[in-house]
Write an enzyme that holds these catalytic residues in place. Structure first.
Site, PDB file in Angstrom:
ATOM      1  N   LYS A 100       0.836  -1.208   0.000  1.00  0.00           N
ATOM      2  CA  LYS A 100       0.000   0.000   0.000  1.00  0.00           C
ATOM      3  C   LYS A 100       0.867   1.253   0.000  1.00  0.00           C
ATOM      4  CE  LYS A 100      -2.380  -0.750   3.764  1.00  0.00           C
ATOM      5  NZ  LYS A 100      -1.715  -2.016   4.189  1.00  0.00           N
ATOM      6  N   ILE A 128      -9.967  -5.455  13.614  1.00  0.00           N
ATOM      7  CA  ILE A 128     -10.807  -4.753  14.580  1.00  0.00           C
ATOM      8  C   ILE A 128     -10.214  -3.406  14.986  1.00  0.00           C
ATOM      9  CG2 ILE A 128      -9.774  -5.921  16.603  1.00  0.00           C
ATOM     10  CD1 ILE A 128     -12.648  -5.933  17.807  1.00  0.00           C
ATOM     11  N   THR A 182     -10.251 -11.519  -3.244  1.00  0.00           N
ATOM     12  CA  THR A 182     -10.515 -10.115  -3.583  1.00  0.00           C
ATOM     13  C   THR A 182     -11.999  -9.805  -3.470  1.00  0.00           C
ATOM     14  OG1 THR A 182      -8.587  -9.877  -5.018  1.00  0.00           O
ATOM     15  CG2 THR A 182     -10.449  -8.428  -5.468  1.00  0.00           C
ATOM     16  N   CYS A 187      25.651   6.747  13.063  1.00  0.00           N
ATOM     17  CA  CYS A 187      25.121   6.930  14.414  1.00  0.00           C
ATOM     18  C   CYS A 187      25.871   6.035  15.408  1.00  0.00           C
ATOM     19  CB  CYS A 187      23.619   6.692  14.423  1.00  0.00           C
ATOM     20  SG  CYS A 187      22.788   7.336  15.900  1.00  0.00           S
ATOM     21  N   GLN A 227      29.976   5.749  16.734  1.00  0.00           N
ATOM     22  CA  GLN A 227      30.401   5.647  18.130  1.00  0.00           C
ATOM     23  C   GLN A 227      31.238   4.390  18.361  1.00  0.00           C
ATOM     24  OE1 GLN A 227      26.797   5.917  20.428  1.00  0.00           O
ATOM     25  NE2 GLN A 227      26.307   7.976  19.700  1.00  0.00           N
ATOM     26  N   HIS A 245      21.980  10.550  10.400  1.00  0.00           N
ATOM     27  CA  HIS A 245      21.440   9.476   9.558  1.00  0.00           C
ATOM     28  C   HIS A 245      21.268   9.975   8.124  1.00  0.00           C
ATOM     29  CE1 HIS A 245      20.387   6.356  12.579  1.00  0.00           C
ATOM     30  NE2 HIS A 245      20.340   7.396  13.398  1.00  0.00           N
ATOM     31  N   GLU A 249      20.961   8.371   5.469  1.00  0.00           N
ATOM     32  CA  GLU A 249      20.074   7.525   4.664  1.00  0.00           C
ATOM     33  C   GLU A 249      18.669   8.091   4.540  1.00  0.00           C
ATOM     34  OE1 GLU A 249      19.881   5.611   8.863  1.00  0.00           O
ATOM     35  OE2 GLU A 249      21.280   6.778   7.636  1.00  0.00           O
TER      36      GLU A 249
END
EC number: 6.3.4.2
Length: 540
Positions: A17, A147, A190, A379, A383, A512, A514
């Site tokens: 999706k 639900i 479907t 990150c 370190q 980061h 990316e």
């Protein structure tokens, strides 16, 4: 006038999706429309920030510091439109706001119920902050019939009734499973999925059918007949070898034009040059380069989704196929590391939290450094690179990070160490973000460094998600041993990048990168990392 497109799913989860929403948004964008993408998640966590990656996958961080669903990464990568805190909501966030309002007395003594109070908050989220957009695409997490998703389906049903068809479109994504013994695609799941959607008052306007092979015209007509949809609006979604083939596949099936036709809008030509260029580069990518990812969650690739995509983008840029070698950091030892990393052209240690598997990652850093294999630490990866350098190059054998150890030389310390109001006992799930450095921050780079040369500028902005940093007390001794500190926060309190200039390519960054990489605009650090890996491959 803003128009709303709701993307729902049925039969099974993980059908795509998010990719469908991102692809459609990009196709509408290519026709000159301004788009916004949003994700509505039905789980009860307020956000995914503290969720186990095994449960949720990657936490995608936006510029404004929101910790969001990984689908927002797809949204950004496909459209180039930065996501923000207004683009992701969960059931937990809805109820958190609801209960706060109730305690403040803002419901004036009314009985607080799912309908209308919960649904009103969801509707307000969808309908707010839409100024300037032509289309707002909302992906509903989970599948129809779950639900926990019912309040979200009810909310979009109400919006559909209130806005009518001129402003609202429902797209339902389903699966057509292929049964090998029968040698045919089965449409019954479907049919039942659409039936389930109709029981809650939503009739899909477009049906997107995921399948592993081509869908015959007779099968499309059968689906249209039993689902009460015009065959023209039954769109095939055939499996692709690469996710960046998906948008043009949808375009070939006319999904974007069908949407515009539904809204009675002029169908303009599509500007898809950069996507055609991506396809051509993928076709021309015959040579391979092998990158090892030293991972804690090696079995769940979604935990490193943006890193994987950023490496792919760099591969597209160089017209190289990037083969990923997944290494379980927990199983890395001095005895087996050379065998595990045999034949790799680059080593990447991604971000993460927790002590488990860190020593294996440190061994991988050491292997990269001592064998002059291109290394990229992100990150926590940066370190751990600092700890490896401290132990084996600087001579601080007891070097540790304060995140995991109380004894030893703390090369890595808590950002909030010097905050007067900080109390370690206060770190709970409720207030844990108070100690986290989240979102985009400006970094100043040092001229004539690997990092600055990659960017081509000295002031950059990158996204962060950390609560520990390099201990600046050790900067001098590191520099004496060949380490270059090539990036700092604006106040110079936080080291943002380290490198070993004498090696082929050894870079660690606190941020980061990316999260900002795109298929049509690969991140400069990933471009240079893969470039170094290609060079290593050619010379070895």
């Amino acid at each position: 006038m803003v128009r709303f497109i709701f993307i729902t799913g049925g039969v099974v989860s993980s059908l795509g999706k998010g990719l469908t929403a991102a692809s459609l948004a990009m196709l509408l964008q290519a026709k000159g429309f301004k788009v916004c993408l949003r994700k509505l998640d039905p789980y009860l966590n307020v956000d995914p920030g503290t969720m186990n990656p095994h449960q949720h996958g990657e936490v995608y961080v936006t510029d404004d510091g929101a910790e969001t669903d990984l689908d927002l990464g797809h949204y950004e990568r496909f459209t180039g439109v930065p996501a923000c805190k207004f683009d992701n909501i969960t059931t937990g966030a809805v109820y958190s706001k609801l209960l706060k309002e109730e305690r403040l007395g803002n419901y004036t003594g009314l009985t607080v119920q799912v309908i209308p109070h919960v649904t009103n908050i969801i509707k307000d989220f969808i309908l707010s902050n839409t100024k300037g957009f032509d289309f707002v695409l909302c992906e509903i997490g989970g599948t129809v019939g779950d639900i926990e998703g019912l309040p979200f389906f009810e909310a979009i049903r109400q919006i559909g009734n209130e806005l009518k068809s001129k402003q609202c479109l429902f797209i339902h994504l389903t699966l057509l499973p292929y049964v090998k013994t029968a040698r045919e695609l089965k449409t019954k799941p479907t049919q039942h999925s659409v039936k389930e959607l109709r029981t809650i008052g939503i009739s899909p306007n477009i049906l997107v059918c995921r399948a592993e092979r081509k869908i015959a015209k007779s099968e499309i007509e059968k689906i249209a007949l039993f689902c009460n949809i015009d065959p023209e609006y039954v769109i095939p979604a055939i499996d692709q070898k690469n996710i960046y083939l998906v948008p043009l596949a949808y375009h070939d099936y006319g999904l974007d034009n069908k949407v515009l036709k539904f809204f009675n809008l002029t169908i303009a030509p599509s500007k898809l040059n950069r996507w055609h260029d991506i396809i051509e580069r993928l076709k021309e990518s015959h040579s391979k380069v092998r990158i090892a990812i030293i991972a804690k969650y090696h079995k769940l690739k979604d935990a490193y989704k943006s890193v994987i995509e950023a490496l792919d983008h760099a591969g597209i840029y160089h017209k190289y196929k990037v083969d990923l070698v997944w290494i379980n950091a927990e199983n890395v030892t001095n005895e087996n590391i050379s065998k595990k990393l045999l034949g790799v052209d680059g080593i990447l240690v991604p971000g993460g939290f927790g002590e488990r598997a860190t020593e294996g990652k440190i061994l991988a850093v050491n292997y990269a450094r001592t064998n002059n294999i291109p290394f990229f630490g992100i990150c926590l990866g940066m370190q751990l690179a600092a700890i490896e350098i401290a132990r084996n190059l600087v001579g601080l054998k007891d070097a540790v990070t304060e995140e995991f150890k109380t004894a030893g030389t703390k090369i890595i310390e808590r950002i909030s160490k010097h905050d007067e109001d900080f109390n370690p006992s206060d770190i709970t799930i409720e207030n844990i973000k108070k100690t986290m450095r989240l979102g985009s921050y400006t970094c100043n780079l040092v001229s004539d460094s690997i990092t600055a040369n990659a960017y081509g500028e000295l002031k950059i902005s990158e996204r962060h998600r950390h609560r520990y940093k390099f201990n600046n007390d050790f900067q001098d001794i590191f520099e004496k041993n060949g380490v270059k500190f090539s990036g700092f926060s604006e106040d110079k309190k936080i080291v943002e990048a380290i490198e070993l200039p004498k090696l082929l390519w050894f870079v660690g960054v606190q941020f980061h990168p990316e999260f900002k990489s795109k298929p049509f605009e690969a991140h400069p650090l990933f471009i240079r990392f893969v470039e170094a890996a290609i060079k290593y491959n050619k010379n070895n």
